[in-house]
Design a protein around this motif. Structure first.
Motif, PDB file in Angstrom:
ATOM      1  N   ILE A  24      22.867 -33.773  15.957  1.00  0.00           N
ATOM      2  CA  ILE A  24      23.108 -33.006  17.172  1.00  0.00           C
ATOM      3  C   ILE A  24      23.119 -31.515  16.916  1.00  0.00           C
ATOM      4  CG2 ILE A  24      24.335 -34.841  18.335  1.00  0.00           C
ATOM      5  CD1 ILE A  24      26.937 -33.366  17.503  1.00  0.00           C
ATOM      6  N   MET A  25      23.061 -31.134  15.657  1.00  0.00           N
ATOM      7  CA  MET A  25      23.036 -29.715  15.330  1.00  0.00           C
ATOM      8  C   MET A  25      21.953 -29.489  14.296  1.00  0.00           C
ATOM      9  SD  MET A  25      27.023 -28.753  14.964  1.00  0.00           S
ATOM     10  CE  MET A  25      28.244 -29.522  16.029  1.00  0.00           C
ATOM     11  N   GLY A  26      21.487 -28.260  14.218  1.00  0.00           N
ATOM     12  CA  GLY A  26      20.451 -27.999  13.248  1.00  0.00           C
ATOM     13  C   GLY A  26      20.394 -26.548  12.840  1.00  0.00           C
ATOM     14  N   MET A  27      19.525 -26.302  11.873  1.00  0.00           N
ATOM     15  CA  MET A  27      19.350 -24.965  11.340  1.00  0.00           C
ATOM     16  C   MET A  27      17.887 -24.822  10.968  1.00  0.00           C
ATOM     17  SD  MET A  27      21.251 -23.417   7.979  1.00  0.00           S
ATOM     18  CE  MET A  27      22.899 -23.578   8.644  1.00  0.00           C
ATOM     19  N   GLN A  28      17.273 -23.761  11.389  1.00  0.00           N
ATOM     20  CA  GLN A  28      15.865 -23.538  11.066  1.00  0.00           C
ATOM     21  C   GLN A  28      15.731 -22.245  10.284  1.00  0.00           C
ATOM     22  OE1 GLN A  28      13.866 -23.563  14.846  1.00  0.00           O
ATOM     23  NE2 GLN A  28      13.819 -25.794  14.941  1.00  0.00           N
ATOM     24  N   VAL A  29      14.972 -22.293   9.203  1.00  0.00           N
ATOM     25  CA  VAL A  29      14.802 -21.129   8.347  1.00  0.00           C
ATOM     26  C   VAL A  29      13.340 -20.732   8.318  1.00  0.00           C
ATOM     27  CG1 VAL A  29      15.169 -20.183   6.050  1.00  0.00           C
ATOM     28  CG2 VAL A  29      16.684 -21.961   6.902  1.00  0.00           C
ATOM     29  N   SER A  30      13.086 -19.452   8.472  1.00  0.00           N
ATOM     30  CA  SER A  30      11.712 -18.959   8.409  1.00  0.00           C
ATOM     31  C   SER A  30      11.699 -17.563   7.796  1.00  0.00           C
ATOM     32  CB  SER A  30      11.106 -18.909   9.816  1.00  0.00           C
ATOM     33  OG  SER A  30       9.814 -18.368   9.754  1.00  0.00           O
ATOM     34  N   PRO A  31      10.939 -17.306   6.752  1.00  0.00           N
ATOM     35  CA  PRO A  31      10.155 -18.299   6.008  1.00  0.00           C
ATOM     36  C   PRO A  31      11.070 -19.161   5.149  1.00  0.00           C
ATOM     37  CG  PRO A  31      10.065 -16.197   4.890  1.00  0.00           C
ATOM     38  CD  PRO A  31      10.841 -15.965   6.152  1.00  0.00           C
ATOM     39  N   MET A  32      10.537 -20.269   4.640  1.00  0.00           N
ATOM     40  CA  MET A  32      11.322 -21.172   3.811  1.00  0.00           C
ATOM     41  C   MET A  32      11.224 -20.799   2.336  1.00  0.00           C
ATOM     42  SD  MET A  32      10.234 -24.700   5.744  1.00  0.00           S
ATOM     43  CE  MET A  32      11.254 -25.757   4.727  1.00  0.00           C
ATOM     44  N   ARG A  33      10.430 -19.775   2.039  1.00  0.00           N
ATOM     45  CA  ARG A  33      10.240 -19.368   0.643  1.00  0.00           C
ATOM     46  C   ARG A  33      10.123 -17.854   0.615  1.00  0.00           C
ATOM     47  NH1 ARG A  33       6.859 -21.741  -4.010  1.00  0.00           N
ATOM     48  NH2 ARG A  33       7.481 -23.666  -3.011  1.00  0.00           N
ATOM     49  N   VAL A  34      10.920 -17.208  -0.252  1.00  0.00           N
ATOM     50  CA  VAL A  34      10.870 -15.753  -0.363  1.00  0.00           C
ATOM     51  C   VAL A  34      10.851 -15.368  -1.833  1.00  0.00           C
ATOM     52  CG1 VAL A  34      12.091 -15.390   1.830  1.00  0.00           C
ATOM     53  CG2 VAL A  34      13.395 -15.518  -0.313  1.00  0.00           C
ATOM     54  N   ALA A  35      10.498 -14.120  -2.106  1.00  0.00           N
ATOM     55  CA  ALA A  35      10.459 -13.633  -3.478  1.00  0.00           C
ATOM     56  C   ALA A  35      11.868 -13.302  -3.959  1.00  0.00           C
ATOM     57  CB  ALA A  35       9.567 -12.400  -3.568  1.00  0.00           C
ATOM     58  N   ALA A  36      12.100 -13.501  -5.247  1.00  0.00           N
ATOM     59  CA  ALA A  36      13.393 -13.178  -5.834  1.00  0.00           C
ATOM     60  C   ALA A  36      13.662 -11.687  -5.716  1.00  0.00           C
ATOM     61  CB  ALA A  36      13.414 -13.607  -7.301  1.00  0.00           C
ATOM     62  N   GLY A  37      14.924 -11.353  -5.606  1.00  0.00           N
ATOM     63  CA  GLY A  37      15.307  -9.957  -5.469  1.00  0.00           C
ATOM     64  C   GLY A  37      16.231  -9.787  -4.275  1.00  0.00           C
ATOM     65  N   THR A  38      16.011  -8.723  -3.539  1.00  0.00           N
ATOM     66  CA  THR A  38      16.858  -8.451  -2.384  1.00  0.00           C
ATOM     67  C   THR A  38      16.365  -9.244  -1.188  1.00  0.00           C
ATOM     68  OG1 THR A  38      17.250  -6.234  -3.220  1.00  0.00           O
ATOM     69  CG2 THR A  38      17.757  -6.624  -0.907  1.00  0.00           C
ATOM     70  N   VAL A  39      17.227 -10.065  -0.673  1.00  0.00           N
ATOM     71  CA  VAL A  39      16.877 -10.924   0.461  1.00  0.00           C
ATOM     72  C   VAL A  39      17.860 -10.651   1.596  1.00  0.00           C
ATOM     73  CG1 VAL A  39      16.545 -13.292   1.275  1.00  0.00           C
ATOM     74  CG2 VAL A  39      16.011 -12.701  -1.107  1.00  0.00           C
ATOM     75  N   SER A  40      17.320 -10.278   2.748  1.00  0.00           N
ATOM     76  CA  SER A  40      18.170 -10.050   3.915  1.00  0.00           C
ATOM     77  C   SER A  40      18.069 -11.237   4.858  1.00  0.00           C
ATOM     78  CB  SER A  40      17.745  -8.770   4.644  1.00  0.00           C
ATOM     79  OG  SER A  40      18.037  -7.642   3.861  1.00  0.00           O
ATOM     80  N   PHE A  41      19.203 -11.743   5.242  1.00  0.00           N
ATOM     81  CA  PHE A  41      19.269 -12.846   6.195  1.00  0.00           C
ATOM     82  C   PHE A  41      19.684 -12.288   7.553  1.00  0.00           C
ATOM     83  CE2 PHE A  41      20.011 -14.701   2.083  1.00  0.00           C
ATOM     84  CZ  PHE A  41      19.402 -15.941   2.125  1.00  0.00           C
ATOM     85  N   VAL A  42      18.946 -12.659   8.556  1.00  0.00           N
ATOM     86  CA  VAL A  42      19.337 -12.351   9.923  1.00  0.00           C
ATOM     87  C   VAL A  42      19.540 -13.692  10.615  1.00  0.00           C
ATOM     88  CG1 VAL A  42      18.697 -11.275  12.094  1.00  0.00           C
ATOM     89  CG2 VAL A  42      18.020 -10.213   9.929  1.00  0.00           C
ATOM     90  N   VAL A  43      20.736 -13.932  11.063  1.00  0.00           N
ATOM     91  CA  VAL A  43      21.120 -15.254  11.546  1.00  0.00           C
ATOM     92  C   VAL A  43      21.440 -15.179  13.033  1.00  0.00           C
ATOM     93  CG1 VAL A  43      22.652 -17.210  11.168  1.00  0.00           C
ATOM     94  CG2 VAL A  43      22.145 -15.652   9.275  1.00  0.00           C
ATOM     95  N   ALA A  44      20.696 -15.932  13.815  1.00  0.00           N
ATOM     96  CA  ALA A  44      20.916 -15.948  15.258  1.00  0.00           C
ATOM     97  C   ALA A  44      21.549 -17.266  15.657  1.00  0.00           C
ATOM     98  CB  ALA A  44      19.589 -15.753  15.983  1.00  0.00           C
TER      99      ALA A  44
END
Ligand code: CU
Length: 133
Positions: A24-44
């Motif tokens: 009944i709940m879910g989570m979608q990630v895009s892209p599912m693959r990123v380069a190592a280093g600084t990664v910014s997540f924006v979560v809606a």
């Protein structure tokens, strides 16, 4: 290394998952693959209730295999960061419905499991894999 942007959309009762679990709940990630280093997540949070995003190293073969305690939560041991502040960065008391949160982390290569650890949300399917290469 450039900055990679990861976006996560989460919600309850809006997305269906092809699983036997109570999906009944879910989570979608895009892209599912990123380069190592600084990664910014924006979560809606496009759902109707409070959620959060916790970034954990994936140690099992697949996501969704953590044991859920009697309190409906999983262990956050090894957490490398979280986005749980409505309209803000980093840790807070949860992403309220209709808000966005964000966090910037330095991630070495590996497999990660993004989870929502609001009680029983993980059990209900709020997890997704992110691969850092
Ligand atoms: Cu949740």
């Amino acid at each position: 290394m450039g900055r990679m942007m990861g976006g996560t959309v989460m919600g309850g009762g809006m997305m269906t998952r092809g699983e036997a679990r109570p999906g009944i709940m879910g989570m979608q990630v895009s892209p599912m693959r990123v380069a190592a280093g600084t990664v910014s997540f924006v979560v809606a949070n496009v759902g109707y209730i409070t959620h959060e995003l916790v970034v954990l190293p994936l140690t099992a073969a697949n996501v969704g295999q953590r044991s859920v305690g009697a309190d409906g939560k999983v262990s956050e041991a090894g957490s490398v960061g979280e986005a749980s502040q409505s309209c803000g960065s980093g840790a807070g008391d949860g992403l309220r419905a209709g808000t966005v949160g964000w966090v910037t982390l330095r991630l070495p290569a590996g497999r990660y499991e993004l989870i929502c650890n609001v009680p029983w949300h993980y059990y209900s399917g709020m997890y997704a894999e992110l691969d850092v290469v």
